[in-house]
Design a protein around this motif. Structure first.
Motif, short mmCIF file in Angstrom:
data_model
loop_
_atom_site.label_atom_id
_atom_site.label_comp_id
_atom_site.label_asym_id
_atom_site.label_seq_id
_atom_site.Cartn_x
_atom_site.Cartn_y
_atom_site.Cartn_z
N VAL A 177 0.84 -1.20 0.00
CA VAL A 177 0.00 0.00 0.00
C VAL A 177 0.87 1.25 0.00
CG1 VAL A 177 -1.65 1.34 1.35
CG2 VAL A 177 -1.97 -1.12 1.09
N ALA A 178 1.93 1.26 0.79
CA ALA A 178 2.81 2.43 0.87
C ALA A 178 3.50 2.70 -0.46
CB ALA A 178 3.84 2.25 1.99
N VAL A 179 3.99 1.64 -1.10
CA VAL A 179 4.69 1.82 -2.38
C VAL A 179 3.73 2.33 -3.45
CG1 VAL A 179 5.85 0.60 -4.25
CG2 VAL A 179 6.50 0.15 -1.88
N VAL A 180 2.57 1.69 -3.56
CA VAL A 180 1.59 2.13 -4.57
C VAL A 180 1.14 3.56 -4.29
CG1 VAL A 180 -0.73 1.73 -5.47
CG2 VAL A 180 0.80 -0.21 -5.09
N GLY A 181 0.91 3.88 -3.01
CA GLY A 181 0.49 5.24 -2.66
C GLY A 181 1.55 6.27 -2.98
N ALA A 182 2.82 5.96 -2.72
CA ALA A 182 3.90 6.89 -3.02
C ALA A 182 4.00 7.15 -4.52
CB ALA A 182 5.22 6.36 -2.47
N LEU A 183 3.88 6.09 -5.31
CA LEU A 183 3.93 6.26 -6.77
C LEU A 183 2.74 7.06 -7.27
CD1 LEU A 183 5.12 2.69 -7.84
CD2 LEU A 183 6.48 4.80 -7.78
N ALA A 184 1.55 6.79 -6.74
CA ALA A 184 0.36 7.53 -7.15
C ALA A 184 0.48 9.01 -6.80
CB ALA A 184 -0.89 6.93 -6.51
N SER A 185 1.00 9.30 -5.62
CA SER A 185 1.17 10.70 -5.22
C SER A 185 2.19 11.41 -6.11
CB SER A 185 1.62 10.76 -3.75
OG SER A 185 1.80 12.09 -3.33
N THR A 186 3.24 10.69 -6.49
CA THR A 186 4.25 11.27 -7.37
C THR A 186 3.66 11.59 -8.74
OG1 THR A 186 6.02 10.09 -6.22
CG2 THR A 186 6.50 10.90 -8.43
N VAL A 187 2.83 10.69 -9.26
CA VAL A 187 2.16 10.93 -10.54
C VAL A 187 1.22 12.13 -10.44
CG1 VAL A 187 0.51 9.97 -12.21
CG2 VAL A 187 2.37 8.55 -11.33
N ALA A 188 0.49 12.22 -9.33
CA ALA A 188 -0.42 13.35 -9.13
C ALA A 188 0.35 14.66 -9.05
CB ALA A 188 -1.24 13.14 -7.86
N MET A 189 1.50 14.66 -8.39
CA MET A 189 2.32 15.87 -8.31
C MET A 189 2.77 16.31 -9.70
SD MET A 189 5.88 16.57 -6.23
CE MET A 189 5.13 17.16 -4.71
N LEU A 266 12.09 18.43 -9.83
CA LEU A 266 11.62 18.08 -8.49
C LEU A 266 10.22 17.49 -8.53
CD1 LEU A 266 12.71 20.90 -6.01
CD2 LEU A 266 13.25 18.48 -5.85
N TYR A 267 9.38 18.06 -9.37
CA TYR A 267 7.96 17.68 -9.38
C TYR A 267 7.68 16.52 -10.33
CZ TYR A 267 7.53 21.96 -6.79
OH TYR A 267 7.66 22.93 -5.83
N HIS A 268 8.70 16.06 -11.03
CA HIS A 268 8.56 14.88 -11.87
C HIS A 268 9.45 13.76 -11.34
CE1 HIS A 268 6.91 18.00 -14.55
NE2 HIS A 268 6.23 17.02 -15.10
#
Length: 690
Positions: A177-189, A266-268
């Protein structure tokens, strides 16, 4: 899993906190570390690691008590936060009305409710624009994200525990869950990143959750390592691991020195990479006792780490209120005083308030502590409505749009303003009956004729100049002028405003060489935000820097609107009419800046900074002069073109000082010499005689 899952006291973790708060302090007090804000992300990763460790070991030992967890967090966080908010309320009440900060009332409430990051987003606040929004609570955006995480993540862990057959499966699922969430947040950023102002991507919980979730993932990796014996290593490798951890620490600090606060890298994925470096360092510290070769055990660093929460809360409030104008200091001496006050406040807060409550050494029963905390929180919320100095009064709570809606609609463009024909070439500029015709070859227009023979009434003469209140709006040129204003040399001038990077007031998408650039209006809410800000600041002069961005062609609703055409001029006049009405409603006088040329070496063709495009700046100056001539009682001009370019070619110097090093923006020496030169003109404009 074994009993080793519980995390022992590790001094190097305090040292890491010390590194994080040091980066933040250097970023806010000096200009040495442009990426020092990465210290906040180091805090995020540490928080995710420690909280996840507490939760997962609690599940393993069958003692996961969410109510007790949240109560512990409240004891740790609320006392110092309440103290900080109370200090802001008192300071604002003392310094009002001269220190009014638009939107602060909502920010105080957002801070107490731990949603200040979303309040800042709703207000259009820029984290990186320290002049335009000097809110003493802007830094609490990160505390809001952490507290939202403290509420949501324990619930996620509790649900996963219900669906997992054993602690080991729980750790693996939490890791996923943490890994998927971190990747999803990075894509959203990356998706929400705006190169004009990246604050939405920076402030958002959805977009800035990756560093915390990376810390959560690191906690899971540690527990799996302990379970499978991955943490053991031969003694011969200890020195190599310590040196490697020192390299990781150096890489993180180097990144803080090189990072561009609004750069796309930074944001990508850049924030994710920084979080992974931090997580790797944390794992080495706790699994292999790799303390960066003793650096993280340095006593001052560990002391700063233990006080880091109080230091973080206090430092920005001190920066906002203990200013150059208050102390008479600037540069490093001012930073040293601000640092000393911050450390003193944080130390007293820790020893007298935070630590006794956290360790339950107050001598009060738990129910009484809870009641006092609830009463204090409720009292501070009530104070946000009743205490003056926090921005909009209660009647305007909910936004300044009511005041903007009350403005009369802008009148149609004055029929006496002659409309130019098609976009003029560089060698043929439009002329008007209100301003002298341009000389052949595209020379800039002469200043507008003298004011009417019957001047507007002026204030009675005084023995000393009255205080001047200057409100600056516009783009990055205005931002650098106001941000670098020499307050220590002009104590009778108060400067505030909403100048912002990439601020274009006209609608549409900017065109370059006829093609869309992706840049749209950089101040989307200026029509609703600025009227309220002006009303509360009560400016004498609203100084408008409307140059580079307003000189562009744009694509509006699928059609191209070009500068110099009747449609383009009407669009500009509507903006000027709206600005004039806002200013008049606030009791001030609008002053439009006439810009010097903006030709820059190496700019591509189609850019307004290309030498062939300078007719655009000249055209704007001409339009602003004609508009001022038609509205003399309400509008004047500040002719920076004549001030900085008395001869051709323009030298961009004043009294031997290079004012615009890049031929566009002001630096500190340039703003100082320019401000002192134009101050008499600004006073004349304030009196309605210029």
């Amino acid at each position: 899993m074994t009993a080793e899952g519980r995390l022992p006291q590790i001094g190097a973790l305090d040292g890491l906190r010390g590194v994080a708060i040091t980066l933040v302090l250097v970023y806010h007090l000096t200009d040495w570390l442009p990426g020092g804000f990465l210290g906040v992300d180091l805090f995020f990763t540490l928080s995710g690691f420690l909280i996840t460790t507490i939760l997962l070991t609690g599940v393993r030992e069958r003692r996961l008590d969410l109510r007790a967890f949240w109560a512990q967090r409240a004891r740790r966080l609320l006392p110092a936060l309440y103290l900080a908010v109370a200090a802001v309320i008192v300071l604002q009440a003392v310094r009002a009305p001269d220190g009014l900060i638009p939107g602060l009332r909502a920010q105080v409430a957002g801070t107490l409710l731990y949603v200040s990051n979303w309040v800042l987003i709703a207000q259009g606040t820029s984290y990186f624009d320290q002049f335009a929004d000097p809110s003493p609570l802007r830094h609490t955006w990160s505390l809001a994200i952490e507290e939202q995480f403290y509420v949501a993540w324990p619930l996620v862990v509790a649900l996963l525990a219900r669906w997992s057959a054993g602690p080991l499966l729980l750790v693996r699922r939490a890791l996923a869950v943490a890994v998927v969430g971190a990747l999803a947040s990075t894509v959203a950023m990356a998706a929400l990143y705006d190169p004009v102002d990246a604050s939405r991507a920076y402030f958002g919980t959805d977009t800035h959750l990756a560093p915390i979730l990376v810390g959560c993932a690191a906690a899971c990796v540690r527990l799996l390592a302990l379970r499978h014996g991955w943490s053991s290593a031969p003694r011969s490798a200890t020195r190599a691991v310590q040196l490697f951890s020192l390299g990781l620490l150096g890489a993180f600090v180097l990144g803080a020195g090189l990072a561009d606060e609004q750069g796309s890298a930074l944001y990508h994925g850049g924030f994710l990479v920084a979080a992974m470096l931090a997580a790797w360092l944390v794992l080495l510290v706790v699994l292999r006792n790799a303390d960066a070769s003793g650096v993280l055990q340095w006593r001052p660093l560990r002391w700063a780490g233990r006080l880091s929460y109080g230091i973080y809360l206090a430092h920005w409030i001190v920066v906002v209120y203990l200013t150059e104008a208050v102390t008479g200091l600037a540069g490093l001496p001012l930073a040293a005083v601000q640092l000393a006050v911050t450390l003193a406040v944080a130390t007293l807060s820790y020893r007298l308030l935070e630590d006794p409550i956290r360790r339950r050494r107050t001598g009060l029963p738990a129910w009484m502590q809870t009641g006092l905390a609830a009463t204090a929180g409720a009292g501070l919320l009530v104070a946000t409505v009743t205490v003056g100095g926090l921005g909009a009064p209660p009647a305007l709570a909910g936004g300044v749009t009511q005041l903007a809606d009350a403005l009369p609609p802008p009148p149609p463009p004055p029929s006496t303003l002659p409309a130019p024909g098609p976009a003029p070439p560089a060698s043929s500029l439009p002329a008007s009956s209100d301003a002298p015709a341009a000389a052949a070859g595209g020379a800039e227009l002469a200043p507008v004729a003298a004011p009417p023979t019957t001047p507007a009434p002026t204030a009675p003469p005084t023995t000393a100049p009255r205080n001047l209140r200057l409100f600056v709006v516009g783009d990055s040129v205005g931002f650098t002028f106001a941000y670098n204003w020499p307050q220590h040399l002009t104590p009778d001038v108060t400067v505030h405003g909403s100048a912002a990077l990439g601020c274009r007031l006209q609608p549409g998408e900017q065109l370059r060489a006829g093609e869309p650039t992706g840049n749209t209006t950089g101040c989307p809410s200026w029509r609703t935000d600025w009227p309220g800000q002006m009303q509360f600041f009560a400016p004498d002069v609203v100084l408008a820097f409307l140059t580079a961005w307003e000189a562009s062609d744009a694509r509006v609703d699928g059609r191209d609107v070009r500068l110099g055409t009747p449609e383009g001029e009407q669009q500009l006049l509507e903006v000027l009419d709206t600005l004039r009405q806002m200013t008049t409603q606030a009791g001030g006088r609008l002053a439009i800046v006439l810009s010097p040329p903006m030709a820059v070496d190496g700019e591509p063709r189609g850019s307004i900074r290309h030498p062939d495009e300078q007719w655009r700046i000249t055209y704007l100056n001409d339009l602003y002069q004609r508009y001022s001539a038609q509205h003399r009682a309400e509008v004047g001009v500040l002719d920076l073109r004549a001030t900085l370019c008395p001869t051709e070619p323009c030298s961009y110097t004043l009294d031997g000082v290079e004012v615009l090093p890049d031929r566009v923006h002001f630096d500190v020496p340039g703003a100082e010499v320019t401000a002192l030169t134009v101050l008499p003109t600004l006073r004349t404009l304030a009196n309605g005689t210029g």
